[in-house]
Design a protein around this motif. Structure first.
Motif, PDB file in Angstrom:
ATOM      1  N   SER A 129       0.823  -1.222   0.000  1.00  0.00           N
ATOM      2  CA  SER A 129       0.000   0.000   0.000  1.00  0.00           C
ATOM      3  C   SER A 129       0.852   1.265   0.000  1.00  0.00           C
ATOM      4  CB  SER A 129      -0.955   0.006   1.203  1.00  0.00           C
ATOM      5  OG  SER A 129      -1.849  -1.071   1.124  1.00  0.00           O
ATOM      6  N   VAL A 130       1.860   1.253  -0.867  1.00  0.00           N
ATOM      7  CA  VAL A 130       2.699   2.431  -1.069  1.00  0.00           C
ATOM      8  C   VAL A 130       2.796   2.676  -2.571  1.00  0.00           C
ATOM      9  CG1 VAL A 130       4.037   2.060   1.054  1.00  0.00           C
ATOM     10  CG2 VAL A 130       4.865   1.114  -1.107  1.00  0.00           C
ATOM     11  N   SER A 131       3.435   3.767  -2.956  1.00  0.00           N
ATOM     12  CA  SER A 131       3.593   4.065  -4.377  1.00  0.00           C
ATOM     13  C   SER A 131       4.776   3.295  -4.970  1.00  0.00           C
ATOM     14  CB  SER A 131       3.809   5.564  -4.585  1.00  0.00           C
ATOM     15  OG  SER A 131       5.082   5.936  -4.108  1.00  0.00           O
ATOM     16  N   ASP A 132       4.733   3.118  -6.290  1.00  0.00           N
ATOM     17  CA  ASP A 132       5.850   2.488  -7.002  1.00  0.00           C
ATOM     18  C   ASP A 132       7.133   3.284  -6.742  1.00  0.00           C
ATOM     19  OD1 ASP A 132       3.521   1.447  -8.086  1.00  0.00           O
ATOM     20  OD2 ASP A 132       4.211   1.530 -10.154  1.00  0.00           O
ATOM     21  N   GLN A 133       6.998   4.606  -6.705  1.00  0.00           N
ATOM     22  CA  GLN A 133       8.150   5.474  -6.496  1.00  0.00           C
ATOM     23  C   GLN A 133       8.776   5.265  -5.117  1.00  0.00           C
ATOM     24  OE1 GLN A 133       9.884   7.379  -8.694  1.00  0.00           O
ATOM     25  NE2 GLN A 133       8.566   6.195 -10.067  1.00  0.00           N
ATOM     26  N   SER A 134       7.930   4.959  -4.119  1.00  0.00           N
ATOM     27  CA  SER A 134       8.467   4.686  -2.780  1.00  0.00           C
ATOM     28  C   SER A 134       9.385   3.470  -2.826  1.00  0.00           C
ATOM     29  CB  SER A 134       7.339   4.446  -1.775  1.00  0.00           C
ATOM     30  OG  SER A 134       6.631   5.627  -1.521  1.00  0.00           O
ATOM     31  N   VAL A 135       8.919   2.404  -3.466  1.00  0.00           N
ATOM     32  CA  VAL A 135       9.731   1.189  -3.577  1.00  0.00           C
ATOM     33  C   VAL A 135      11.018   1.501  -4.334  1.00  0.00           C
ATOM     34  CG1 VAL A 135       9.836  -1.167  -4.506  1.00  0.00           C
ATOM     35  CG2 VAL A 135       7.733  -0.346  -3.417  1.00  0.00           C
ATOM     36  N   ALA A 136      10.918   2.260  -5.428  1.00  0.00           N
ATOM     37  CA  ALA A 136      12.109   2.610  -6.209  1.00  0.00           C
ATOM     38  C   ALA A 136      13.095   3.419  -5.368  1.00  0.00           C
ATOM     39  CB  ALA A 136      11.699   3.394  -7.462  1.00  0.00           C
ATOM     40  N   ARG A 137      12.589   4.377  -4.594  1.00  0.00           N
ATOM     41  CA  ARG A 137      13.479   5.191  -3.743  1.00  0.00           C
ATOM     42  C   ARG A 137      14.145   4.335  -2.669  1.00  0.00           C
ATOM     43  NH1 ARG A 137       9.275   9.001  -4.344  1.00  0.00           N
ATOM     44  NH2 ARG A 137       8.423   8.460  -2.310  1.00  0.00           N
ATOM     45  N   TRP A 138      13.405   3.408  -2.080  1.00  0.00           N
ATOM     46  CA  TRP A 138      13.984   2.513  -1.071  1.00  0.00           C
ATOM     47  C   TRP A 138      15.130   1.716  -1.676  1.00  0.00           C
ATOM     48  CZ3 TRP A 138       8.714  -0.033   0.481  1.00  0.00           C
ATOM     49  CH2 TRP A 138       7.928   0.889   1.183  1.00  0.00           C
ATOM     50  N   GLU A 139      14.853   1.115  -2.850  1.00  0.00           N
ATOM     51  CA  GLU A 139      15.848   0.250  -3.480  1.00  0.00           C
ATOM     52  C   GLU A 139      17.085   1.018  -3.919  1.00  0.00           C
ATOM     53  OE1 GLU A 139      14.030  -2.136  -6.526  1.00  0.00           O
ATOM     54  OE2 GLU A 139      12.841  -3.273  -5.066  1.00  0.00           O
ATOM     55  N   LYS A 140      16.924   2.287  -4.292  1.00  0.00           N
ATOM     56  CA  LYS A 140      18.068   3.109  -4.691  1.00  0.00           C
ATOM     57  C   LYS A 140      18.815   3.669  -3.489  1.00  0.00           C
ATOM     58  CE  LYS A 140      16.001   4.476  -9.055  1.00  0.00           C
ATOM     59  NZ  LYS A 140      15.319   5.566  -9.771  1.00  0.00           N
ATOM     60  N   GLY A 141      18.250   3.457  -2.291  1.00  0.00           N
ATOM     61  CA  GLY A 141      18.895   3.946  -1.083  1.00  0.00           C
ATOM     62  C   GLY A 141      18.669   5.426  -0.831  1.00  0.00           C
ATOM     63  N   HIS A 142      17.690   6.032  -1.518  1.00  0.00           N
ATOM     64  CA  HIS A 142      17.403   7.451  -1.322  1.00  0.00           C
ATOM     65  C   HIS A 142      16.709   7.711   0.008  1.00  0.00           C
ATOM     66  CE1 HIS A 142      17.565   8.267  -5.945  1.00  0.00           C
ATOM     67  NE2 HIS A 142      18.728   7.924  -5.437  1.00  0.00           N
ATOM     68  N   CYS A 143      15.998   6.716   0.509  1.00  0.00           N
ATOM     69  CA  CYS A 143      15.352   6.811   1.816  1.00  0.00           C
ATOM     70  C   CYS A 143      15.097   5.384   2.309  1.00  0.00           C
ATOM     71  CB  CYS A 143      14.054   7.616   1.753  1.00  0.00           C
ATOM     72  SG  CYS A 143      12.802   6.934   0.655  1.00  0.00           S
TER      73      CYS A 143
END
Length: 170
Positions: free
Chosen positions: A91-105
């Motif tokens: 229940s999060v955005s695709d962008q959240s997952v992408a940011r997590w995986e890139k280590g941005h947050c």
């Protein structure tokens, strides 16, 4: 921190192999692999690669610290999920997952807990999952119905284990 993995019963190598095929930078194998030559080229052969990846996944989800971005990607790939699939389940955005995986947050605690639970459930054979989940739901229902007026914790020794009678099957 480097993580070392080995297969029980096999001799350990003097120099661990830096295993990067997982997409993680800190995995080293102490055994369970060999180098093979084919048509003049050297290839790495890993014994029971599914088992190795399961061991890596378990190490990640059972570790105290939150998974890194690369570790989240590893788990998502092991679950055969796209970023969009995982985002929907969490229940999060695709962008959240992408940011997590890139280590941005960092992923929030709830998402990390859910991903750990999903991964662990993926290891349970499909035919056993429904019974496991039904049992957990029943236990949670009994817990919700338990008498909460007392601060006392009453435990019972049964089958050589201490148990909470409120959680025992009816």
């Amino acid at each position: 921190m480097n993580q070392h993995f080995y297969r029980k019963g096999e001799d350990l190598c003097k120099e661990p192999l830096h295993y990067t095929m997982s997409g993680l930078d800190n995995i080293y194998l102490k055994n369970g692999f060999e180098w093979e030559w084919e048509d003049g080229e050297k290839y790495l052969s890993v014994k029971d690669m599914d088992g190795l990846h399961r061991a890596i996944g378990l190490h990640i989800v059972l570790a105290r610290k939150a998974p890194t971005g690369k570790e989240l990607r590893f788990l998502r790939n092991e679950l055969n999920m796209s970023q969009a699939d995982l985002a929907k389940v969490l229940s999060v955005s695709d962008q959240s997952v992408a940011r997590w995986e890139k280590g941005h947050c960092e992923a929030n605690g709830g998402a990390v807990f859910a991903l750990r639970t999903i991964y662990l459930l993926s290891l349970v054979p499909v035919e056993e999952r429904a019974a496991l989940l039904d049992g957990l739901v029943e236990r949670l229902k009994r817990l919700a119905d338990a008498d909460e007026t007392s601060d006392s914790i009453v435990l019972q020794f049964k089958d050589n284990k201490w148990r909470d009678p409120a959680l025992l099957a009816a």
